[in-house]
Design a protein around this motif. Structure first.
Motif, PDB file in Angstrom:
ATOM      1  N   LYS A   1      72.996  -8.047 -32.633  1.00  0.00           N
ATOM      2  CA  LYS A   1      71.788  -8.073 -33.459  1.00  0.00           C
ATOM      3  C   LYS A   1      70.544  -8.325 -32.604  1.00  0.00           C
ATOM      4  N   LEU A   2      70.698  -9.225 -31.632  1.00  0.00           N
ATOM      5  CA  LEU A   2      69.568  -9.486 -30.733  1.00  0.00           C
ATOM      6  C   LEU A   2      69.243  -8.256 -29.892  1.00  0.00           C
ATOM      7  N   GLY A   3      70.281  -7.531 -29.477  1.00  0.00           N
ATOM      8  CA  GLY A   3      70.046  -6.298 -28.727  1.00  0.00           C
ATOM      9  C   GLY A   3      69.238  -5.303 -29.538  1.00  0.00           C
ATOM     10  N   TRP A   4      69.625  -5.126 -30.800  1.00  0.00           N
ATOM     11  CA  TRP A   4      68.868  -4.236 -31.683  1.00  0.00           C
ATOM     12  C   TRP A   4      67.442  -4.758 -31.889  1.00  0.00           C
ATOM     13  N   ALA A   5      67.301  -6.077 -31.969  1.00  0.00           N
ATOM     14  CA  ALA A   5      65.973  -6.662 -32.168  1.00  0.00           C
ATOM     15  C   ALA A   5      65.059  -6.336 -30.993  1.00  0.00           C
TER      16      ALA A   5
ATOM     17  N   LEU B   1      64.045  -2.602 -31.073  1.00  0.00           N
ATOM     18  CA  LEU B   1      63.002  -2.356 -32.063  1.00  0.00           C
ATOM     19  C   LEU B   1      61.681  -2.980 -31.633  1.00  0.00           C
ATOM     20  N   PHE B   2      61.749  -4.155 -30.996  1.00  0.00           N
ATOM     21  CA  PHE B   2      60.517  -4.815 -30.538  1.00  0.00           C
ATOM     22  C   PHE B   2      59.806  -3.963 -29.493  1.00  0.00           C
ATOM     23  N   PHE B   3      60.539  -3.531 -28.471  1.00  0.00           N
ATOM     24  CA  PHE B   3      59.908  -2.740 -27.413  1.00  0.00           C
ATOM     25  C   PHE B   3      59.437  -1.385 -27.937  1.00  0.00           C
ATOM     26  N   ALA B   4      60.214  -0.773 -28.826  1.00  0.00           N
ATOM     27  CA  ALA B   4      59.781   0.504 -29.394  1.00  0.00           C
ATOM     28  C   ALA B   4      58.501   0.322 -30.202  1.00  0.00           C
ATOM     29  N   SER B   5      58.433  -0.763 -30.968  1.00  0.00           N
ATOM     30  CA  SER B   5      57.243  -1.041 -31.785  1.00  0.00           C
ATOM     31  C   SER B   5      56.045  -1.372 -30.916  1.00  0.00           C
ATOM     32  N   MET B   6      56.266  -2.123 -29.843  1.00  0.00           N
ATOM     33  CA  MET B   6      55.162  -2.473 -28.946  1.00  0.00           C
ATOM     34  C   MET B   6      54.583  -1.233 -28.283  1.00  0.00           C
TER      35      MET B   6
ATOM     36  N   PHE C   1      43.680  -6.517 -25.403  1.00  0.00           N
ATOM     37  CA  PHE C   1      44.983  -6.517 -26.080  1.00  0.00           C
ATOM     38  C   PHE C   1      46.114  -6.481 -25.063  1.00  0.00           C
ATOM     39  N   LYS C   2      45.953  -5.679 -24.033  1.00  0.00           N
ATOM     40  CA  LYS C   2      46.975  -5.567 -22.980  1.00  0.00           C
ATOM     41  C   LYS C   2      47.200  -6.913 -22.309  1.00  0.00           C
ATOM     42  N   MET C   3      46.120  -7.686 -22.137  1.00  0.00           N
ATOM     43  CA  MET C   3      46.226  -8.976 -21.454  1.00  0.00           C
ATOM     44  C   MET C   3      46.717 -10.071 -22.383  1.00  0.00           C
ATOM     45  N   TRP C   4      46.143 -10.174 -23.570  1.00  0.00           N
ATOM     46  CA  TRP C   4      46.416 -11.306 -24.452  1.00  0.00           C
ATOM     47  C   TRP C   4      47.319 -10.949 -25.635  1.00  0.00           C
ATOM     48  N   GLY C   5      47.044  -9.828 -26.277  1.00  0.00           N
ATOM     49  CA  GLY C   5      47.796  -9.472 -27.473  1.00  0.00           C
ATOM     50  C   GLY C   5      49.256  -9.197 -27.197  1.00  0.00           C
ATOM     51  N   SER C   6      49.539  -8.343 -26.228  1.00  0.00           N
ATOM     52  CA  SER C   6      50.923  -7.977 -25.944  1.00  0.00           C
ATOM     53  C   SER C   6      51.711  -9.164 -25.406  1.00  0.00           C
ATOM     54  N   LEU C   7      51.072  -9.966 -24.555  1.00  0.00           N
ATOM     55  CA  LEU C   7      51.763 -11.140 -24.016  1.00  0.00           C
ATOM     56  C   LEU C   7      52.020 -12.169 -25.112  1.00  0.00           C
ATOM     57  N   GLY C   8      51.048 -12.336 -25.999  1.00  0.00           N
ATOM     58  CA  GLY C   8      51.211 -13.283 -27.098  1.00  0.00           C
ATOM     59  C   GLY C   8      52.335 -12.870 -28.027  1.00  0.00           C
ATOM     60  N   LEU C   9      52.402 -11.585 -28.362  1.00  0.00           N
ATOM     61  CA  LEU C   9      53.457 -11.089 -29.244  1.00  0.00           C
ATOM     62  C   LEU C   9      54.834 -11.229 -28.589  1.00  0.00           C
TER      63      LEU C   9
ATOM     64  N   LEU D   1      55.657 -13.518 -26.371  1.00  0.00           N
ATOM     65  CA  LEU D   1      55.986 -14.945 -26.389  1.00  0.00           C
ATOM     66  C   LEU D   1      56.510 -15.360 -27.753  1.00  0.00           C
ATOM     67  N   VAL D   2      55.836 -14.917 -28.817  1.00  0.00           N
ATOM     68  CA  VAL D   2      56.270 -15.259 -30.182  1.00  0.00           C
ATOM     69  C   VAL D   2      57.665 -14.703 -30.450  1.00  0.00           C
ATOM     70  N   PHE D   3      57.902 -13.462 -30.036  1.00  0.00           N
ATOM     71  CA  PHE D   3      59.215 -12.849 -30.258  1.00  0.00           C
ATOM     72  C   PHE D   3      60.299 -13.593 -29.477  1.00  0.00           C
ATOM     73  N   THR D   4      59.985 -13.996 -28.245  1.00  0.00           N
ATOM     74  CA  THR D   4      60.954 -14.725 -27.430  1.00  0.00           C
ATOM     75  C   THR D   4      61.289 -16.077 -28.050  1.00  0.00           C
ATOM     76  N   LEU D   5      60.271 -16.771 -28.566  1.00  0.00           N
ATOM     77  CA  LEU D   5      60.508 -18.052 -29.226  1.00  0.00           C
ATOM     78  C   LEU D   5      61.368 -17.861 -30.482  1.00  0.00           C
ATOM     79  N   ALA D   6      61.085 -16.798 -31.219  1.00  0.00           N
ATOM     80  CA  ALA D   6      61.888 -16.505 -32.417  1.00  0.00           C
ATOM     81  C   ALA D   6      63.339 -16.227 -32.031  1.00  0.00           C
TER      82      ALA D   6
END
Length: 215
Positions: free
Chosen positions: A147-151, A154-159, A178-186, A188-193
């Motif tokens: 499930k994490l693999g699929w996640a 989907l995360f990288f495809a969506s990004m 966005f490249k500097m802050w937005g993508s890195l922030g997203l 980080l949030v996904f990794t924490l999740a």
């Protein structure tokens, strides 16, 4: 230290773009003097100088990463080699055609390559790359890793889609931020999740042992 090393090209791209935005005349002169041969018509314009300088910097920074790793006799990740090829090709096209569209596609191509890598390794071959990346210290049932693999797929495809949407919808300044802050922030949030999800499926004794080690 490794995180800074991995993020170095992005940081330098952002920093050089912002510097050139405030010093466009100097950036234009430098590019015309040293890289006029690499651009169509042999001349860089004032308004395009910031993104073209940032493109040169990110190509050099990515190459530098590989040189440093080779000098230290450390393994070079396959994605870093792929990133070098992508940034050299798209960066070269950006310079030659004076067209920032090419370099704006670079994050999307990298994201989609990573999505494909996770899809093939985790889902098709079932090699549990995520577990290996965590040093084999986290033990959860195989369906959880799948499930994490699929996640991640989907995360990288969506990004990749999100990056190109921002690039085509907003001004270049917004895309760079966005490249500097937005993508890195997203990320980080996904990794924490991911960490929270894993913690819910770990064996009770393992979770207690990790908490004890952290304490």
């Amino acid at each position: 230290m490794k995180i800074f090393f991995d993020l170095l090209p992005i940081i330098l791209f952002f920093a050089s773009y912002k510097w050139a935005g405030s010093n466009a005349e100097q950036a234009m002169q430098w590019l015309n003097h040293y890289l006029g041969f690499a651009v169509s018509g042999g001349s860089v314009g004032l308004t395009e100088a910031p993104v073209l300088l940032a493109t040169v910097v990110v190509v050099a920074a990515t190459l530098l990463q590989i040189v440093v790793l080779k000098a230290l006799r450390k393994p070079v990740d396959k994605m870093l080699w792929a990133g070098l090829v992508v940034v050299v090709v798209l960066g070269g096209l950006t310079l030659w055609f004076h067209d920032e569209t090419f370099i704006k596609w670079k994050p999307t191509v990298i994201y989609w390559l990573m999505a494909a890598g996770f899809l093939i390794t985790e889902i098709v071959l079932g090699k549990k790359m995520l577990r290996q990346m965590m040093g084999g210290q986290v033990h959860v049932p195989d369906p959880v890793w799948r499930k994490l693999g699929w996640a991640w797929v989907l995360f990288f495809a969506s990004m990749g889609v999100l990056n190109i949407w921002v690039a085509y919808t907003f001004p270049t300044d917004t895309w760079v931020s966005f490249k500097m802050w937005g993508s890195l922030g997203l990320t980080l949030v996904f990794t924490l999740a991911q960490g929270v999800y894993l913690s819910r499926h770990m064996a009770p004794e393992e979770g207690a042992a990790e908490a004890s080690n952290q304490g």
